[in-house]
Design a protein around this motif. Structure first.
Motif, PDB file in Angstrom:
ATOM      1  N   LEU A  20      -3.726  -8.078 -11.429  1.00 61.25           N
ATOM      2  CA  LEU A  20      -2.371  -8.578 -11.637  1.00 61.25           C
ATOM      3  C   LEU A  20      -1.330  -7.545 -11.208  1.00 61.25           C
ATOM      4  O   LEU A  20      -0.276  -7.905 -10.680  1.00 61.25           O
ATOM      5  CB  LEU A  20      -2.168  -8.965 -13.104  1.00 61.25           C
ATOM      6  CG  LEU A  20      -3.011 -10.155 -13.589  1.00 61.25           C
ATOM      7  CD1 LEU A  20      -2.836 -10.365 -15.085  1.00 61.25           C
ATOM      8  CD2 LEU A  20      -2.636 -11.421 -12.830  1.00 61.25           C
ATOM      9  N   VAL A  21      -1.625  -6.277 -11.431  1.00 60.73           N
ATOM     10  CA  VAL A  21      -0.713  -5.219 -10.993  1.00 60.73           C
ATOM     11  C   VAL A  21      -0.562  -5.253  -9.474  1.00 60.73           C
ATOM     12  O   VAL A  21       0.554  -5.194  -8.932  1.00 60.73           O
ATOM     13  CB  VAL A  21      -1.219  -3.836 -11.451  1.00 60.73           C
ATOM     14  CG1 VAL A  21      -0.384  -2.719 -10.811  1.00 60.73           C
ATOM     15  CG2 VAL A  21      -1.164  -3.724 -12.974  1.00 60.73           C
ATOM     16  N   SER A  22      -1.697  -5.369  -8.761  1.00 63.44           N
ATOM     17  CA  SER A  22      -1.647  -5.413  -7.296  1.00 63.44           C
ATOM     18  C   SER A  22      -0.947  -6.672  -6.801  1.00 63.44           C
ATOM     19  O   SER A  22      -0.129  -6.612  -5.873  1.00 63.44           O
ATOM     20  CB  SER A  22      -3.076  -5.349  -6.726  1.00 63.44           C
ATOM     21  OG  SER A  22      -3.676  -4.099  -7.004  1.00 63.44           O
ATOM     22  N   PHE A  23      -1.241  -7.814  -7.416  1.00 64.55           N
ATOM     23  CA  PHE A  23      -0.576  -9.055  -7.019  1.00 64.55           C
ATOM     24  C   PHE A  23       0.921  -8.973  -7.279  1.00 64.55           C
ATOM     25  O   PHE A  23       1.727  -9.539  -6.530  1.00 64.55           O
ATOM     26  CB  PHE A  23      -1.171 -10.250  -7.768  1.00 64.55           C
ATOM     27  CG  PHE A  23      -2.558 -10.627  -7.315  1.00 64.55           C
ATOM     28  CD1 PHE A  23      -2.965 -10.438  -6.007  1.00 64.55           C
ATOM     29  CD2 PHE A  23      -3.463 -11.211  -8.199  1.00 64.55           C
ATOM     30  CE1 PHE A  23      -4.231 -10.782  -5.580  1.00 64.55           C
ATOM     31  CE2 PHE A  23      -4.727 -11.564  -7.787  1.00 64.55           C
ATOM     32  CZ  PHE A  23      -5.121 -11.354  -6.472  1.00 64.55           C
ATOM     33  N   GLY A  24       1.286  -8.257  -8.349  1.00 68.64           N
ATOM     34  CA  GLY A  24       2.702  -8.089  -8.655  1.00 68.64           C
ATOM     35  C   GLY A  24       3.420  -7.273  -7.592  1.00 68.64           C
ATOM     36  O   GLY A  24       4.559  -7.566  -7.231  1.00 68.64           O
ATOM     37  N   LYS A  25       2.772  -6.238  -7.080  1.00 66.72           N
ATOM     38  CA  LYS A  25       3.366  -5.417  -6.028  1.00 66.72           C
ATOM     39  C   LYS A  25       3.590  -6.219  -4.747  1.00 66.72           C
ATOM     40  O   LYS A  25       4.521  -5.960  -3.988  1.00 66.72           O
ATOM     41  CB  LYS A  25       2.477  -4.206  -5.744  1.00 66.72           C
ATOM     42  CG  LYS A  25       2.427  -3.203  -6.893  1.00 66.72           C
ATOM     43  CD  LYS A  25       1.495  -2.042  -6.568  1.00 66.72           C
ATOM     44  CE  LYS A  25       1.467  -1.018  -7.701  1.00 66.72           C
ATOM     45  NZ  LYS A  25       0.534   0.105  -7.416  1.00 66.72           N
ATOM     46  N   LEU A  26       2.712  -7.205  -4.515  1.00 65.34           N
ATOM     47  CA  LEU A  26       2.845  -8.057  -3.330  1.00 65.34           C
ATOM     48  C   LEU A  26       3.847  -9.188  -3.530  1.00 65.34           C
ATOM     49  O   LEU A  26       4.264  -9.829  -2.570  1.00 65.34           O
ATOM     50  CB  LEU A  26       1.479  -8.661  -2.965  1.00 65.34           C
ATOM     51  CG  LEU A  26       0.410  -7.685  -2.479  1.00 65.34           C
ATOM     52  CD1 LEU A  26      -0.928  -8.401  -2.346  1.00 65.34           C
ATOM     53  CD2 LEU A  26       0.820  -7.072  -1.143  1.00 65.34           C
ATOM     54  N   GLY A  27       4.201  -9.463  -4.786  1.00 62.25           N
ATOM     55  CA  GLY A  27       5.112 -10.566  -5.065  1.00 62.25           C
ATOM     56  C   GLY A  27       4.406 -11.885  -5.289  1.00 62.25           C
ATOM     57  O   GLY A  27       5.049 -12.935  -5.363  1.00 62.25           O
TER      58      GLY A  27
END
Length: 267
Positions: free
Chosen positions: A58-65
């Motif tokens: 979720l952290v990585s997906f958040g960085k991608l938007g």
């Protein structure tokens, strides 16, 4: 000497994926399925993993938007990039093309003529027809504009199109000034809206019946009516009939491809 088939090696390379992306993708699928902002624990459970495993994805997906977290509640929802991708996808999909591809199989399954009606300049207009194995004698062809009151497709559009457009089309149909819907037709339209299904027996042609189901896009707008037409003795107007269920199933499947929520969720 290596005797392996180059074609098989190429197929293996094409089918090989990245497992971590597939695992993380389950979280995106879970968000789409839940269709609402969700706490980490529930989202992870929906994706079949524990919260500790889900959080780094979720952290990585958040960085991608692709996802975003509400700072007030901590709940996760789809992010701006996911919304942009969805909008682009909706713009690229042609509802008529999708529905047209389903007509031949639908006509065979139901055993009747099936067609696609859209909202045209003068009201409900048929743009595609696929004849079934059972002959039906109606004056119907591409471009035919049908009645809002006397056809299944028309009633469906009357239920889901903006009211002013419906009143304008009724006025044009009757050749009279625009008026309010009469109570009887208003009640019919309300029932059609609740059932997401319309039918008519012995409508514009005696001995001919029709059933119709709506197709919606990702914005909740009805974009076309999927309609079956056949002899009243062979085509049941009952929403619980096999033909009606197959028609609704096909309409719902097309709606899903256009990004629409399932009927229960959107209701």
């Amino acid at each position: 000497m290596n005797s392996s088939d180059p074609g098989e090696e190429g197929a293996a390379r094409e089918s090989r994926g990245i497992q971590s992306i597939e695992v993380g993708g389950q979280l995106l699928l879970a968000l789409a399925h839940l269709a609402r902002p969700t706490p980490l624990k529930d989202l992870a459970a929906e994706a079949g993993m524990n919260a500790a495993k889900a959080h780094p994805y979720l952290v990585s997906f958040g960085k991608l938007g692709l996802i975003q977290q509400d700072p007030a509640t901590g709940y996760y929802g789809l992010g701006p990039l996911a919304l942009q991708l969805g909008l682009i996808s909706l713009q690229q999909v042609d509802p008529i093309r999708l529905a047209s591809a389903e007509l031949p199989a639908l006509a065979r399954t139901i055993g009747q003529t099936v067609g696609i009606a859209i909202w045209g300049n003068r009201g409900p207009t048929f743009v595609r027809l696929e004849e079934g194995p059972t002959a039906v004698h109606v004056n119907m062809r591409h471009g035919t504009v049908v009645s809002l009151r006397e056809t299944a497709s028309g009633k469906l559009f009357a239920a889901f199109m903006p009211r002013e457009k419906v009143l304008d089309a009724l006025s044009l149909e009757a050749g009279a000034p625009k008026q309010r819907l009469d109570p009887r037709f208003e009640a019919e339209v309300r029932k059609v809206r609740e059932q997401r299904f319309a039918s008519i027996v012995d409508g514009t042609v005696k001995g001919v019946s029709a059933i119709s189901a709506p197709v919606f896009d990702g914005f909740g707008k009805m974009v076309l009516a999927l309609t079956a037409i056949g002899p009243s003795a062979a085509l049941s107007a009952d929403p619980a009939s096999k033909a009606a269920k197959e028609l609704v199933r096909c309409a719902d499947a097309i709606s899903a491809k256009l990004g629409a929520l399932p009927a229960a969720a959107s209701a």
